[in-house]
Scaffold this motif. Sequence first.
Motif, PDB file in Angstrom:
ATOM      1  N   MET A 175       0.743  -1.273   0.032  1.00  0.00           N
ATOM      2  CA  MET A 175      -0.026  -0.010   0.049  1.00  0.00           C
ATOM      3  C   MET A 175       0.747   1.419   0.021  1.00  0.00           C
ATOM      4  N   ASP A 176       1.061   1.889  -1.048  1.00  0.00           N
ATOM      5  CA  ASP A 176       1.827   3.101  -1.150  1.00  0.00           C
ATOM      6  C   ASP A 176       1.186   4.385  -0.542  1.00  0.00           C
ATOM      7  N   GLY A 177       1.942   5.395  -0.393  1.00  0.00           N
ATOM      8  CA  GLY A 177       1.463   6.599   0.398  1.00  0.00           C
ATOM      9  C   GLY A 177       0.130   7.116  -0.107  1.00  0.00           C
ATOM     10  N   TYR A 178       0.200   7.288  -1.607  1.00  0.00           N
ATOM     11  CA  TYR A 178      -1.035   7.806  -2.040  1.00  0.00           C
ATOM     12  C   TYR A 178      -2.382   6.956  -1.658  1.00  0.00           C
ATOM     13  N   GLU A 179      -2.317   5.688  -1.648  1.00  0.00           N
ATOM     14  CA  GLU A 179      -3.499   4.767  -1.327  1.00  0.00           C
ATOM     15  C   GLU A 179      -3.548   4.953   0.248  1.00  0.00           C
ATOM     16  N   THR A 180      -2.640   4.790   1.143  1.00  0.00           N
ATOM     17  CA  THR A 180      -2.667   5.045   2.350  1.00  0.00           C
ATOM     18  C   THR A 180      -3.402   6.644   2.818  1.00  0.00           C
ATOM     19  N   CYS A 181      -3.289   7.387   2.125  1.00  0.00           N
ATOM     20  CA  CYS A 181      -3.783   8.679   2.527  1.00  0.00           C
ATOM     21  C   CYS A 181      -5.103   8.714   2.080  1.00  0.00           C
ATOM     22  N   ALA A 182      -5.449   8.173   0.778  1.00  0.00           N
ATOM     23  CA  ALA A 182      -6.842   8.171   0.524  1.00  0.00           C
ATOM     24  C   ALA A 182      -7.908   7.442   1.755  1.00  0.00           C
ATOM     25  N   HIS A 183      -7.051   6.261   1.988  1.00  0.00           N
ATOM     26  CA  HIS A 183      -7.961   5.570   3.402  1.00  0.00           C
ATOM     27  C   HIS A 183      -8.050   6.428   4.303  1.00  0.00           C
ATOM     28  N   ILE A 184      -7.021   7.132   4.960  1.00  0.00           N
ATOM     29  CA  ILE A 184      -7.177   7.915   5.737  1.00  0.00           C
ATOM     30  C   ILE A 184      -8.328   9.180   5.805  1.00  0.00           C
ATOM     31  N   LYS A 185      -8.179   9.877   4.466  1.00  0.00           N
ATOM     32  CA  LYS A 185      -9.225  10.587   4.358  1.00  0.00           C
ATOM     33  C   LYS A 185     -10.460  10.257   4.088  1.00  0.00           C
ATOM     34  N   ARG A 186     -10.859   8.961   4.040  1.00  0.00           N
ATOM     35  CA  ARG A 186     -12.172   8.444   3.909  1.00  0.00           C
ATOM     36  C   ARG A 186     -12.706   8.163   5.255  1.00  0.00           C
ATOM     37  N   ARG A 187     -11.730   8.178   6.253  1.00  0.00           N
ATOM     38  CA  ARG A 187     -12.479   7.700   7.646  1.00  0.00           C
ATOM     39  C   ARG A 187     -12.757   9.217   8.390  1.00  0.00           C
ATOM     40  N   PRO A 188     -14.135   9.305   8.664  1.00  0.00           N
ATOM     41  CA  PRO A 188     -14.396  10.585   9.286  1.00  0.00           C
ATOM     42  C   PRO A 188     -13.562  10.901  10.835  1.00  0.00           C
ATOM     43  N   ARG A 189     -13.024   9.927  11.388  1.00  0.00           N
ATOM     44  CA  ARG A 189     -12.256  10.113  12.334  1.00  0.00           C
ATOM     45  C   ARG A 189     -10.614  10.865  12.259  1.00  0.00           C
ATOM     46  N   THR A 190     -10.401  10.576  11.019  1.00  0.00           N
ATOM     47  CA  THR A 190      -8.899  10.997  10.697  1.00  0.00           C
ATOM     48  C   THR A 190      -8.555  11.922   9.464  1.00  0.00           C
ATOM     49  N   ARG A 191      -9.921  11.795   8.928  1.00  0.00           N
ATOM     50  CA  ARG A 191      -9.911  12.716   7.668  1.00  0.00           C
ATOM     51  C   ARG A 191      -9.298  14.474   7.880  1.00  0.00           C
ATOM     52  N   ASP A 192      -9.342  14.836   9.017  1.00  0.00           N
ATOM     53  CA  ASP A 192      -8.685  16.344   9.248  1.00  0.00           C
ATOM     54  C   ASP A 192      -7.341  16.248   9.784  1.00  0.00           C
ATOM     55  N   VAL A 193      -6.676  14.717   9.931  1.00  0.00           N
ATOM     56  CA  VAL A 193      -5.240  14.962  10.357  1.00  0.00           C
ATOM     57  C   VAL A 193      -4.367  15.330   9.114  1.00  0.00           C
ATOM     58  N   PRO A 194      -3.617  16.454   9.051  1.00  0.00           N
ATOM     59  CA  PRO A 194      -2.767  16.719   8.030  1.00  0.00           C
ATOM     60  C   PRO A 194      -1.738  15.839   7.709  1.00  0.00           C
ATOM     61  N   ILE A 195      -1.507  15.670   6.364  1.00  0.00           N
ATOM     62  CA  ILE A 195      -0.382  14.576   5.936  1.00  0.00           C
ATOM     63  C   ILE A 195       0.403  15.313   5.024  1.00  0.00           C
ATOM     64  N   ILE A 196       1.813  14.982   5.528  1.00  0.00           N
ATOM     65  CA  ILE A 196       3.080  15.658   4.642  1.00  0.00           C
ATOM     66  C   ILE A 196       3.524  14.520   3.882  1.00  0.00           C
ATOM     67  N   PHE A 197       3.822  14.671   2.658  1.00  0.00           N
ATOM     68  CA  PHE A 197       4.627  13.431   1.855  1.00  0.00           C
ATOM     69  C   PHE A 197       6.175  13.927   1.809  1.00  0.00           C
ATOM     70  N   LEU A 198       6.818  12.975   2.126  1.00  0.00           N
ATOM     71  CA  LEU A 198       8.185  13.387   2.223  1.00  0.00           C
ATOM     72  C   LEU A 198       8.946  12.036   1.357  1.00  0.00           C
ATOM     73  N   THR A 199       9.480  12.279   0.078  1.00  0.00           N
ATOM     74  CA  THR A 199       9.709  11.560  -0.675  1.00  0.00           C
ATOM     75  C   THR A 199      10.880  11.606  -1.347  1.00  0.00           C
ATOM     76  N   ALA A 200      11.623  10.528  -2.083  1.00  0.00           N
ATOM     77  CA  ALA A 200      12.766  10.773  -2.991  1.00  0.00           C
ATOM     78  C   ALA A 200      12.308  10.739  -4.410  1.00  0.00           C
ATOM     79  N   MET A 201      11.099  10.584  -4.673  1.00  0.00           N
ATOM     80  CA  MET A 201      10.546  10.728  -6.179  1.00  0.00           C
ATOM     81  C   MET A 201      10.773  12.133  -7.122  1.00  0.00           C
ATOM     82  N   GLY A 202      11.004  13.095  -6.164  1.00  0.00           N
ATOM     83  CA  GLY A 202      11.433  14.165  -6.697  1.00  0.00           C
ATOM     84  C   GLY A 202      10.197  15.253  -6.638  1.00  0.00           C
ATOM     85  N   ALA A 203      10.309  16.639  -7.078  1.00  0.00           N
ATOM     86  CA  ALA A 203       9.031  17.572  -6.780  1.00  0.00           C
ATOM     87  C   ALA A 203       8.490  17.952  -8.012  1.00  0.00           C
TER      88      ALA A 203
END
Length: 358
Positions: A287-315
């Motif tokens: 489960m990559d970061g994008y998919e994990t983020c989508a699951h978090i945002k779908r849950r009412p309990r966690t959807r407001d927790v801010p997420i910062i992506f930190l990656t070596a894939m480039g900007a």
Amino acid sequence: MSKLQPLGDDLNEASRALAQALRELFESLHLSVRRYAARRRLDPGTVSRYLNGTRLPPWQVISDLFTDVAEHRGTAVTTEAIELVRGLYGSAVDAASSPKHAVEILEQQLADADHVSRRSSVRGDVLGDALLDRTQRIADLETRLNQLEADRIAERRRADELAQAHPDVSGLIQERNALQLEVERLGAALAEAQAQRDAAEGRCDLLERQLDAVEQAAAAVLPTGPQDMPKILIVDDQPDNLLAMTAVLATLEQELVTVSSGREALKALLDHDDFAVIIMDVQMPEMDGYETCAHIKRRPRTRDVPIIFLTAMGAGSEHSARGYAAGAVDYISKPFDPWALRAKVAVFTSIYLERHSQ
């Protein structure tokens, strides 16, 4: 600016090693600093400081230098050479980490976000004008069609003559229908531009708050008082990265929860409800970061927790756009500046404390 300036006198070992490597690459071009700066639309003085080690260049400047060297030689720069310089760059970033450097990074991000906002505003104005023009043309066609229809009703007995007198009725209808489709397309494009502008404006506001956090103190300033400090969730499948992130954020004196997969992150969010921010790697197995983020945002309990992506894939825009679309509030590429990251985390910690003190 025709010759390279000597290396700076007070350089640390990492900055000196990086500057020496960049100088060797640059000298293989057989160009003056001024000519190269003109080619890349840079300030000659800035290029000179990059090459004498007194200023740390953005990675894009180094990437452009690799491209120019490859073009000059007629052969690609080896992967080993690129990785060597990337390692030197990461060491120089860590050694040169300071509030000043963090401010430079955040100011560049703010400039980029402002550019997106202005570009979206201009595009929205153009689309709005086009939409108004098409709407007016539809109204004109509708008037003409209504008039023709009125003529048909009033002159039923002369229907055949009227049809011959107005052979363009079907053509007008087709033109009107085509314009209606164009209006729908322009309306959707206008809504998209407005949404992009709103997102960019929100990012500008966030970056300005992060700049304030860096400029007001040498380290990120958090509210003081008897409040319980919220936790920070770090998600990365590489143990070395988790160790490095723990070292960078340890100075904030908050509890750090580290997990090595997206599924473990979702479980940690079920076990705890006091996370101020989540720092997440993008490239993870199962489960990559994008998919994990989508699951978090779908849950009412966690959807407001801010997420910062930190990656070596480039900007690159395609990566950051996907990150923001998934629901992240920020997208940081490695190597990163520790001061800038601590400042961003401090901002979201402050927001968390403000919300839960009300």
